[in-house]
Motif scaffolding. Sequence first.
Motif, PDB file in Angstrom:
ATOM      1  N   SER A  76       1.104  24.153 -21.581  1.00 12.75           N
ATOM      2  CA  SER A  76       1.916  23.958 -20.369  1.00 12.75           C
ATOM      3  C   SER A  76       1.702  25.071 -19.353  1.00 12.75           C
ATOM      4  N   THR A  77       1.334  26.276 -19.833  1.00 16.68           N
ATOM      5  CA  THR A  77       1.085  27.390 -18.900  1.00 16.68           C
ATOM      6  C   THR A  77      -0.210  27.200 -18.117  1.00 16.68           C
ATOM      7  N   GLN A  78      -1.048  26.256 -18.552  1.00 15.80           N
ATOM      8  CA  GLN A  78      -2.296  25.964 -17.846  1.00 15.80           C
ATOM      9  C   GLN A  78      -2.196  24.701 -16.996  1.00 15.80           C
ATOM     10  N   TRP A  79      -0.998  24.158 -16.867  1.00 19.96           N
ATOM     11  CA  TRP A  79      -0.848  22.868 -16.192  1.00 19.96           C
ATOM     12  C   TRP A  79      -0.577  23.063 -14.702  1.00 19.96           C
ATOM     13  N   ASN A  80      -1.454  22.520 -13.864  1.00 17.26           N
ATOM     14  CA  ASN A  80      -1.273  22.607 -12.419  1.00 17.26           C
ATOM     15  C   ASN A  80      -2.104  21.508 -11.760  1.00 17.26           C
ATOM     16  N   VAL A  81      -1.508  20.321 -11.608  1.00 17.28           N
ATOM     17  CA  VAL A  81      -2.204  19.187 -11.007  1.00 17.28           C
ATOM     18  C   VAL A  81      -2.443  19.467  -9.532  1.00 17.28           C
ATOM     19  N   LEU A 120       0.850  -1.183   0.000  1.00 16.26           N
ATOM     20  CA  LEU A 120       0.000   0.000   0.000  1.00 16.26           C
ATOM     21  C   LEU A 120       0.888   1.235   0.000  1.00 16.26           C
ATOM     22  N   TYR A 121       0.700   2.073  -1.015  1.00 16.98           N
ATOM     23  CA  TYR A 121       1.518   3.271  -1.163  1.00 16.98           C
ATOM     24  C   TYR A 121       0.681   4.536  -0.978  1.00 16.98           C
ATOM     25  N   LEU A 122       1.315   5.545  -0.397  1.00 12.86           N
ATOM     26  CA  LEU A 122       0.816   6.909  -0.525  1.00 12.86           C
ATOM     27  C   LEU A 122       1.447   7.468  -1.785  1.00 12.86           C
ATOM     28  N   LEU A 123       0.606   7.911  -2.694  1.00 14.71           N
ATOM     29  CA  LEU A 123       1.067   8.464  -3.967  1.00 14.71           C
ATOM     30  C   LEU A 123       0.716   9.948  -4.000  1.00 14.71           C
ATOM     31  N   ALA A 124       1.745  10.787  -4.053  1.00 13.38           N
ATOM     32  CA  ALA A 124       1.539  12.237  -4.078  1.00 13.38           C
ATOM     33  C   ALA A 124       2.100  12.802  -5.374  1.00 13.38           C
ATOM     34  N   PHE A 125       1.343  13.692  -6.006  1.00  8.10           N
ATOM     35  CA  PHE A 125       1.728  14.274  -7.297  1.00  8.10           C
ATOM     36  C   PHE A 125       2.209  15.709  -7.120  1.00  8.10           C
ATOM     37  N   GLY A 126       3.324  16.027  -7.782  1.00  5.05           N
ATOM     38  CA  GLY A 126       3.727  17.414  -7.904  1.00  5.05           C
ATOM     39  C   GLY A 126       2.833  18.136  -8.890  1.00  5.05           C
ATOM     40  N   SER A 127       2.753  19.444  -8.768  1.00  4.11           N
ATOM     41  CA  SER A 127       1.826  20.212  -9.606  1.00  4.11           C
ATOM     42  C   SER A 127       2.219  20.214 -11.076  1.00  4.11           C
ATOM     43  N   GLY A 128       3.526  20.099 -11.350  1.00  2.04           N
ATOM     44  CA  GLY A 128       3.990  20.176 -12.740  1.00  2.04           C
ATOM     45  C   GLY A 128       4.055  21.585 -13.271  1.00  2.04           C
ATOM     46  N   SER A 129       3.906  22.578 -12.388  1.00  2.72           N
ATOM     47  CA  SER A 129       3.850  23.967 -12.850  1.00  2.72           C
ATOM     48  C   SER A 129       5.220  24.598 -13.065  1.00  2.72           C
ATOM     49  N   ALA A 181       9.234  23.120 -14.108  1.00  3.66           N
ATOM     50  CA  ALA A 181      10.244  22.067 -14.292  1.00  3.66           C
ATOM     51  C   ALA A 181      11.593  22.551 -13.756  1.00  3.66           C
ATOM     52  N   PRO A 182      12.441  21.625 -13.238  1.00  2.00           N
ATOM     53  CA  PRO A 182      12.180  20.203 -13.044  1.00  2.00           C
ATOM     54  C   PRO A 182      11.667  19.866 -11.640  1.00  2.00           C
ATOM     55  N   TYR A 183      11.635  20.853 -10.741  1.00  2.38           N
ATOM     56  CA  TYR A 183      11.379  20.563  -9.325  1.00  2.38           C
ATOM     57  C   TYR A 183       9.968  20.044  -9.064  1.00  2.38           C
ATOM     58  N   ARG A 184       8.995  20.517  -9.824  1.00  2.00           N
ATOM     59  CA  ARG A 184       7.604  20.163  -9.539  1.00  2.00           C
ATOM     60  C   ARG A 184       7.066  19.061 -10.446  1.00  2.00           C
ATOM     61  N   ASP A 185       7.946  18.528 -11.296  1.00  2.00           N
ATOM     62  CA  ASP A 185       7.559  17.450 -12.212  1.00  2.00           C
ATOM     63  C   ASP A 185       7.953  16.098 -11.633  1.00  2.00           C
ATOM     64  N   SER A 186       7.425  15.764 -10.467  1.00  4.57           N
ATOM     65  CA  SER A 186       7.773  14.487  -9.855  1.00  4.57           C
ATOM     66  C   SER A 186       6.618  13.993  -9.001  1.00  4.57           C
ATOM     67  N   ILE A 187       6.672  12.702  -8.660  1.00  8.77           N
ATOM     68  CA  ILE A 187       5.705  12.117  -7.743  1.00  8.77           C
ATOM     69  C   ILE A 187       6.463  11.490  -6.575  1.00  8.77           C
TER      70      ILE A 187
END
Length: 330
Positions: free
Chosen positions: A164-169, A116-125, A127-133
């Motif tokens: 890409s300017t509208q990307w914010n998970v 069982l994993y906790l899966l957390a998403f970066g916003s992707g807003s 790069a490269p710091y926020r493009d990770s899980i």
Amino acid sequence: MKNSITSLLHMKSCLYIVSIIIFLAGGCRENTPTEMLIIEKELLLDSIPSASGLVIHGDSAWIVGDDATGIYRLNLSNYQQQKIPLNNVATDEYRLPKSIKHDLECANLIRYNNKLYLLAFGSGSLAPYRDSILLLNMADTADQQIIPVQQFYRELQQLTGTDSTQWNVEGSTVAGDSLLLSNRGNNTIISCNVDSLMHYFFFAGAPVPPITYQRAHLPQIDGKEARLSGLSTINDNLILFTASVEDTPDWITDGPISGSFIGIYSMKENKVIASHLLRDKQGAVLKEKIESIDIVSKKGGTITCIAVADNDNGTSKLFRLQLISSEIKN
């Protein structure tokens, strides 16, 4: 004769009073609200920064902060907290600088390969710091992985026609065998198979899983549409969501919060079927930036849930809520 007339008048008077009571009672029943959002508890989290995602597991809320140096486990019985350090992060710091933060914005639980994993998403807003899980093993919290997903986000942007300017998970949840992601930039909800997605994350060279997506149309405040910030699963079709309105000329620039909605979205109907502005006991709209929500319990048409708000000052706020809705199915 006089006594008979008096008795008759008394009877008519009684019948009149009874009829008024029945009328008022009937009116009360007709006006009894079947849709409401109630704040049961409000708590300042003065040592949990920037709460942006949470997931309920057992007796605890596991809270992700967008610039936090750890994951926080908050006991929902006594509100004691435990900080779980993030690997390769300076955990002696309370918050990461904005320029290098991971910007983890949402969390959910996923079972894969009997773990069982906790899966957390970066916003992707950014790069490269926020493009990770983040993948964190719930049975052994030291077992963590930070996986770059820049290519995955680029594929999703292309498939959904999102600049890409509208990307914010900002939101994620699991419904049936699907994982749902919400993009705040254009209120898109993306769906893909959970197992296929996890295979993609774990095995280099695996293809991006097929996706479907839909645009959500959310309620407005003063002509500004709310933007999705959190998701939680009621059932395979109905999704509990949070969304906030900022008084800014665009969705990127921070600004004063006009209010936050908590509502129910139907995946099958592709529409909001219930929504409530968060209000205090006096009915005034609370200017809180609700970031995430998860369900503690569900009984009939009543959901008890926990939501968190980011105060943007190094503290967070927790709300224990009751949502009553005729749209909720067992």
